[in-house]
Write a protein that holds these residues in place. Sequence first.
Motif, PDB file in Angstrom:
ATOM      1  N   MET A   1      63.600  54.572  34.452  1.00  9.70           N
ATOM      2  CA  MET A   1      63.295  53.600  35.493  1.00  9.70           C
ATOM      3  C   MET A   1      61.782  53.373  35.523  1.00  9.70           C
ATOM      4  SD  MET A   1      64.334  53.846  39.471  1.00  9.70           S
ATOM      5  CE  MET A   1      62.936  53.887  40.543  1.00  9.70           C
ATOM      6  N   SER A   2      61.376  52.138  35.522  1.00  6.95           N
ATOM      7  CA  SER A   2      59.951  51.837  35.555  1.00  6.95           C
ATOM      8  C   SER A   2      59.429  51.921  36.982  1.00  6.95           C
ATOM      9  CB  SER A   2      59.681  50.451  34.972  1.00  6.95           C
ATOM     10  OG  SER A   2      60.297  49.475  35.752  1.00  6.95           O
ATOM     11  N   LYS A   3      58.126  52.150  37.080  1.00  5.23           N
ATOM     12  CA  LYS A   3      57.494  52.321  38.385  1.00  5.23           C
ATOM     13  C   LYS A   3      57.409  51.011  39.150  1.00  5.23           C
ATOM     14  CE  LYS A   3      54.502  56.251  38.296  1.00  5.23           C
ATOM     15  NZ  LYS A   3      53.152  56.687  38.547  1.00  5.23           N
ATOM     16  N   GLN A   4      57.551  51.127  40.442  1.00  7.75           N
ATOM     17  CA  GLN A   4      57.342  50.011  41.360  1.00  7.75           C
ATOM     18  C   GLN A   4      55.861  49.963  41.685  1.00  7.75           C
ATOM     19  OE1 GLN A   4      59.623  48.000  43.144  1.00  7.75           O
ATOM     20  NE2 GLN A   4      58.122  47.108  44.474  1.00  7.75           N
ATOM     21  N   GLU A   5      55.293  48.776  41.757  1.00  6.91           N
ATOM     22  CA  GLU A   5      53.908  48.622  42.191  1.00  6.91           C
ATOM     23  C   GLU A   5      53.905  48.017  43.585  1.00  6.91           C
ATOM     24  OE1 GLU A   5      51.729  46.263  39.386  1.00  6.91           O
ATOM     25  OE2 GLU A   5      51.198  48.016  38.202  1.00  6.91           O
ATOM     26  N   ILE A   6      53.172  48.649  44.475  1.00  6.50           N
ATOM     27  CA  ILE A   6      52.990  48.131  45.818  1.00  6.50           C
ATOM     28  C   ILE A   6      51.531  47.713  45.912  1.00  6.50           C
ATOM     29  CG2 ILE A   6      53.034  48.671  48.278  1.00  6.50           C
ATOM     30  CD1 ILE A   6      55.198  50.791  47.559  1.00  6.50           C
ATOM     31  N   ILE A   7      51.299  46.441  46.167  1.00  4.27           N
ATOM     32  CA  ILE A   7      49.946  45.900  46.192  1.00  4.27           C
ATOM     33  C   ILE A   7      49.577  45.556  47.622  1.00  4.27           C
ATOM     34  CG2 ILE A   7      48.447  44.040  45.380  1.00  4.27           C
ATOM     35  CD1 ILE A   7      50.249  43.914  42.877  1.00  4.27           C
ATOM     36  N   ILE A   8      48.489  46.151  48.094  1.00  9.17           N
ATOM     37  CA  ILE A   8      47.998  45.878  49.442  1.00  9.17           C
ATOM     38  C   ILE A   8      46.742  45.032  49.296  1.00  9.17           C
ATOM     39  CG2 ILE A   8      47.048  46.851  51.557  1.00  9.17           C
ATOM     40  CD1 ILE A   8      49.395  48.904  49.522  1.00  9.17           C
ATOM     41  N   CYS A   9      46.839  43.792  49.759  1.00 12.29           N
ATOM     42  CA  CYS A   9      45.719  42.854  49.661  1.00 12.29           C
ATOM     43  C   CYS A   9      45.905  41.779  50.731  1.00 12.29           C
ATOM     44  CB  CYS A   9      45.666  42.223  48.275  1.00 12.29           C
ATOM     45  SG  CYS A   9      47.111  41.253  47.834  1.00 12.29           S
ATOM     46  N   ASP A  10      44.878  40.962  50.916  1.00 11.19           N
ATOM     47  CA  ASP A  10      45.044  39.866  51.866  1.00 11.19           C
ATOM     48  C   ASP A  10      45.853  38.739  51.212  1.00 11.19           C
ATOM     49  OD1 ASP A  10      43.311  38.162  50.410  1.00 11.19           O
ATOM     50  OD2 ASP A  10      41.577  38.863  51.518  1.00 11.19           O
ATOM     51  N   ASN A  11      46.296  37.802  52.019  1.00 10.49           N
ATOM     52  CA  ASN A  11      47.188  36.751  51.533  1.00 10.49           C
ATOM     53  C   ASN A  11      46.529  35.824  50.518  1.00 10.49           C
ATOM     54  OD1 ASN A  11      49.504  37.549  52.916  1.00 10.49           O
ATOM     55  ND2 ASN A  11      48.798  36.576  54.789  1.00 10.49           N
ATOM     56  N   LYS A  12      45.224  35.638  50.629  1.00  9.77           N
ATOM     57  CA  LYS A  12      44.518  34.778  49.680  1.00  9.77           C
ATOM     58  C   LYS A  12      44.564  35.373  48.272  1.00  9.77           C
ATOM     59  CE  LYS A  12      40.062  32.655  48.767  1.00  9.77           C
ATOM     60  NZ  LYS A  12      38.660  32.598  49.106  1.00  9.77           N
ATOM     61  N   ILE A  13      44.297  36.670  48.168  1.00 12.56           N
ATOM     62  CA  ILE A  13      44.350  37.339  46.866  1.00 12.56           C
ATOM     63  C   ILE A  13      45.781  37.364  46.344  1.00 12.56           C
ATOM     64  CG2 ILE A  13      44.021  39.549  45.691  1.00 12.56           C
ATOM     65  CD1 ILE A  13      41.595  39.996  47.485  1.00 12.56           C
ATOM     66  N   LYS A  14      46.739  37.602  47.216  1.00 10.70           N
ATOM     67  CA  LYS A  14      48.144  37.595  46.812  1.00 10.70           C
ATOM     68  C   LYS A  14      48.508  36.253  46.178  1.00 10.70           C
ATOM     69  CE  LYS A  14      52.739  37.448  48.841  1.00 10.70           C
ATOM     70  NZ  LYS A  14      53.499  37.538  50.092  1.00 10.70           N
ATOM     71  N   LYS A  15      48.115  35.184  46.815  1.00 10.71           N
ATOM     72  CA  LYS A  15      48.421  33.858  46.294  1.00 10.71           C
ATOM     73  C   LYS A  15      47.782  33.647  44.924  1.00 10.71           C
ATOM     74  CE  LYS A  15      48.118  28.967  47.475  1.00 10.71           C
ATOM     75  NZ  LYS A  15      47.667  27.987  48.453  1.00 10.71           N
ATOM     76  N   GLU A  16      46.517  34.042  44.783  1.00 13.85           N
ATOM     77  CA  GLU A  16      45.832  33.904  43.493  1.00 13.85           C
ATOM     78  C   GLU A  16      46.515  34.720  42.407  1.00 13.85           C
ATOM     79  OE1 GLU A  16      41.706  34.858  44.032  1.00 13.85           O
ATOM     80  OE2 GLU A  16      41.396  33.218  45.449  1.00 13.85           O
ATOM     81  N   LEU A  17      46.923  35.934  42.734  1.00 13.74           N
ATOM     82  CA  LEU A  17      47.599  36.783  41.755  1.00 13.74           C
ATOM     83  C   LEU A  17      48.951  36.211  41.350  1.00 13.74           C
ATOM     84  CD1 LEU A  17      46.781  40.342  43.129  1.00 13.74           C
ATOM     85  CD2 LEU A  17      45.857  39.268  41.074  1.00 13.74           C
ATOM     86  N   LEU A  18      49.684  35.701  42.318  1.00 17.18           N
ATOM     87  CA  LEU A  18      50.993  35.130  42.008  1.00 17.18           C
ATOM     88  C   LEU A  18      50.876  33.868  41.159  1.00 17.18           C
ATOM     89  CD1 LEU A  18      52.851  35.639  45.391  1.00 17.18           C
ATOM     90  CD2 LEU A  18      53.339  36.775  43.220  1.00 17.18           C
ATOM     91  N   LEU A  19      49.852  33.070  41.422  1.00 17.79           N
ATOM     92  CA  LEU A  19      49.660  31.849  40.644  1.00 17.79           C
ATOM     93  C   LEU A  19      49.153  32.130  39.227  1.00 17.79           C
ATOM     94  CD1 LEU A  19      48.128  29.481  43.343  1.00 17.79           C
ATOM     95  CD2 LEU A  19      50.433  29.383  42.357  1.00 17.79           C
ATOM     96  N   SER A  20      48.432  33.235  39.058  1.00 16.15           N
ATOM     97  CA  SER A  20      47.846  33.523  37.759  1.00 16.15           C
ATOM     98  C   SER A  20      48.740  34.363  36.853  1.00 16.15           C
ATOM     99  CB  SER A  20      46.504  34.236  37.927  1.00 16.15           C
ATOM    100  OG  SER A  20      46.711  35.519  38.457  1.00 16.15           O
ATOM    101  N   ASN A  21      49.788  34.963  37.399  1.00 15.37           N
ATOM    102  CA  ASN A  21      50.606  35.877  36.619  1.00 15.37           C
ATOM    103  C   ASN A  21      52.044  35.807  37.116  1.00 15.37           C
ATOM    104  OD1 ASN A  21      51.719  38.058  35.272  1.00 15.37           O
ATOM    105  ND2 ASN A  21      49.928  39.337  35.572  1.00 15.37           N
ATOM    106  N   ASN A  22      52.982  35.721  36.217  1.00 11.53           N
ATOM    107  CA  ASN A  22      54.386  35.639  36.644  1.00 11.53           C
ATOM    108  C   ASN A  22      55.153  36.931  36.393  1.00 11.53           C
ATOM    109  OD1 ASN A  22      54.585  35.576  33.897  1.00 11.53           O
ATOM    110  ND2 ASN A  22      55.622  33.598  33.773  1.00 11.53           N
ATOM    111  N   SER A  23      54.479  38.017  36.128  1.00 12.60           N
ATOM    112  CA  SER A  23      55.162  39.285  35.861  1.00 12.60           C
ATOM    113  C   SER A  23      55.152  40.195  37.086  1.00 12.60           C
ATOM    114  CB  SER A  23      54.504  39.995  34.681  1.00 12.60           C
ATOM    115  OG  SER A  23      53.182  40.333  34.998  1.00 12.60           O
ATOM    116  N   PHE A  24      55.498  39.655  38.232  1.00  7.40           N
ATOM    117  CA  PHE A  24      55.460  40.432  39.474  1.00  7.40           C
ATOM    118  C   PHE A  24      56.847  40.844  39.959  1.00  7.40           C
ATOM    119  CE2 PHE A  24      51.310  38.434  39.605  1.00  7.40           C
ATOM    120  CZ  PHE A  24      50.532  39.501  39.990  1.00  7.40           C
TER     121      PHE A  24
END
Length: 149
Positions: A1-24
């Motif tokens: 089983m692969s590890k789960q990643e829990i990312i704690i960040c503000d919503n602006k960074i979350k949006k940027e990360l989601l738009l820049s990468n689709n492997s979430f």
Amino acid sequence: MSKQEIIICDNKIKKELLLSNNSFLKRKFFTLNSFYEFLFGSIEDSSILYIMDKYKYSYYETKEIIKYLMYVHSSLSSLYNIKLDLMDNGYIKLNNNKDILLNNSDIIFINQSKNKIFNAIIKELNNYNVNIIYKDYNKNEYKHTINRF
């Protein structure tokens, strides 16, 4: 089983990360406050009337008590008995599935300042088998440090 990643960040960074990468697919996002509530529970709004009626506090006093109640983790505090009372009567919602999500997870804090909430989270995470990672993020640079607990 692969590890789960829990990312704690503000919503602006979350949006940027989601738009820049689709492997979430194996990643879960929280703000610092929402992750705190995930760990320690959240207080129901109806608890205001309960505290005012039972303990005879004013509305203002009750709001102040609730504001600090989730930070109370010691029986030495006078608020601890109120917190236990609220828990016993169902006014604090606890997340019973947190153990499943947290164990063997990478917890990634992005651009988080070390404040009272952050320190309480780190202290609680010491009870789990997690890998805590601190990262600084801006669009052009992505650096991090890793601490293993």
